[in-house]
Design a protein around this motif. Structure first.
Motif, PDB file in Angstrom:
ATOM      1  N   ALA A  36       8.329   5.044   6.761  1.00 47.31           N
ATOM      2  CA  ALA A  36       9.602   5.071   6.028  1.00 47.31           C
ATOM      3  C   ALA A  36       9.741   3.836   5.137  1.00 47.31           C
ATOM      4  CB  ALA A  36      10.768   5.170   6.999  1.00 47.31           C
ATOM      5  N   THR A  37       9.330   2.678   5.648  1.00 51.35           N
ATOM      6  CA  THR A  37       9.342   1.448   4.855  1.00 51.35           C
ATOM      7  C   THR A  37       8.436   1.601   3.638  1.00 51.35           C
ATOM      8  OG1 THR A  37       9.583   0.176   6.903  1.00 51.35           O
ATOM      9  CG2 THR A  37       8.984  -1.058   4.941  1.00 51.35           C
ATOM     10  N   ALA A  38       7.243   2.141   3.856  1.00 52.80           N
ATOM     11  CA  ALA A  38       6.287   2.329   2.760  1.00 52.80           C
ATOM     12  C   ALA A  38       6.830   3.308   1.721  1.00 52.80           C
ATOM     13  CB  ALA A  38       4.944   2.819   3.302  1.00 52.80           C
ATOM     14  N   ALA A  39       7.447   4.383   2.170  1.00 53.20           N
ATOM     15  CA  ALA A  39       8.002   5.369   1.230  1.00 53.20           C
ATOM     16  C   ALA A  39       9.119   4.754   0.389  1.00 53.20           C
ATOM     17  CB  ALA A  39       8.517   6.586   1.996  1.00 53.20           C
ATOM     18  N   GLU A  40       9.988   3.979   1.024  1.00 47.50           N
ATOM     19  CA  GLU A  40      11.091   3.332   0.293  1.00 47.50           C
ATOM     20  C   GLU A  40      10.556   2.308  -0.700  1.00 47.50           C
ATOM     21  OE1 GLU A  40      14.880   2.601  -1.021  1.00 47.50           O
ATOM     22  OE2 GLU A  40      14.169   4.230   0.254  1.00 47.50           O
ATOM     23  N   ALA A  41       9.588   1.503  -0.276  1.00 44.50           N
ATOM     24  CA  ALA A  41       8.991   0.524  -1.184  1.00 44.50           C
ATOM     25  C   ALA A  41       8.300   1.223  -2.353  1.00 44.50           C
ATOM     26  CB  ALA A  41       8.004  -0.359  -0.427  1.00 44.50           C
ATOM     27  N   ALA A  42       7.596   2.313  -2.071  1.00 41.60           N
ATOM     28  CA  ALA A  42       6.911   3.066  -3.131  1.00 41.60           C
ATOM     29  C   ALA A  42       7.905   3.602  -4.146  1.00 41.60           C
ATOM     30  CB  ALA A  42       6.103   4.209  -2.522  1.00 41.60           C
ATOM     31  N   ASP A  71      -0.897  -0.918   3.941  1.00 44.81           N
ATOM     32  CA  ASP A  71      -1.942  -0.717   2.925  1.00 44.81           C
ATOM     33  C   ASP A  71      -1.435   0.135   1.761  1.00 44.81           C
ATOM     34  OD1 ASP A  71      -3.735  -2.252   4.346  1.00 44.81           O
ATOM     35  OD2 ASP A  71      -4.793  -0.539   5.223  1.00 44.81           O
ATOM     36  N   THR A  72      -0.576   1.102   2.048  1.00 46.31           N
ATOM     37  CA  THR A  72       0.012   1.931   0.982  1.00 46.31           C
ATOM     38  C   THR A  72       0.819   1.064   0.029  1.00 46.31           C
ATOM     39  OG1 THR A  72       0.084   3.895   2.368  1.00 46.31           O
ATOM     40  CG2 THR A  72       1.618   3.830   0.513  1.00 46.31           C
ATOM     41  N   ILE A  73       1.646   0.177   0.582  1.00 44.82           N
ATOM     42  CA  ILE A  73       2.442  -0.721  -0.258  1.00 44.82           C
ATOM     43  C   ILE A  73       1.508  -1.634  -1.050  1.00 44.82           C
ATOM     44  CG2 ILE A  73       4.208  -2.524  -0.280  1.00 44.82           C
ATOM     45  CD1 ILE A  73       5.188  -1.318   2.445  1.00 44.82           C
TER      46      ILE A  73
END
Length: 121
Positions: A36-42, A71-73
């Motif tokens: 969820a953090t990665a999706a929001e940052a993306a 890694d996604t971020i």
């Protein structure tokens, strides 16, 4: 007595803060890094990059979390055209170090009381 808002509605203060964060081109990564953090940052990185190629400030204060989400971020920071200035604050550990290291050395900063650790070391 607490009042709750219907899902999907943002109170006026939150809307004001979201607008200011967007206008200041600042992305916050606080707490455990999750999908969820990665999706929001993306979402935020892509939106800010689409708005302009001006620098984006990312403030990271996280003990780490899900490595692949970090890694996604990291990958998105390196993919977008807008340069990202990385600011470490509080604690930057584990997966958060991967996020922090996405910016080139000359665009990495730490605040005075920042601690860091990498569990892969």
């Amino acid at each position: 007595m607490e009042t709750t808002q219907p899902p999907g509605q943002i109170d006026a203060r939150s809307a004001f803060l979201e607008e200011k964060a967007f206008k200041s081109r600042t992305v916050l990564i606080f707490g455990t890094i999750t999908d969820a953090t990665a999706a929001e940052a993306a979402r935020r990185l892509i939106a800010l990059d689409a708005e302009s190629a001006e620098p984006i400030d990312m403030i990271v204060s996280s003990p780490g979390g899900h490595l692949e989400s970090g890694d996604t971020i990291h990958d998105l920071i390196r993919f977008i055209r807008a340069p990202v200035r990385m600011i470490g604050s509080g604690w930057v550990g584990s997966a958060a170090t991967h996020v922090y290291l996405a910016a080139p050395r000359e665009r990495r900063f730490v605040l005075l009381s920042t601690g860091a650790v990498n569990s892969r070391a």
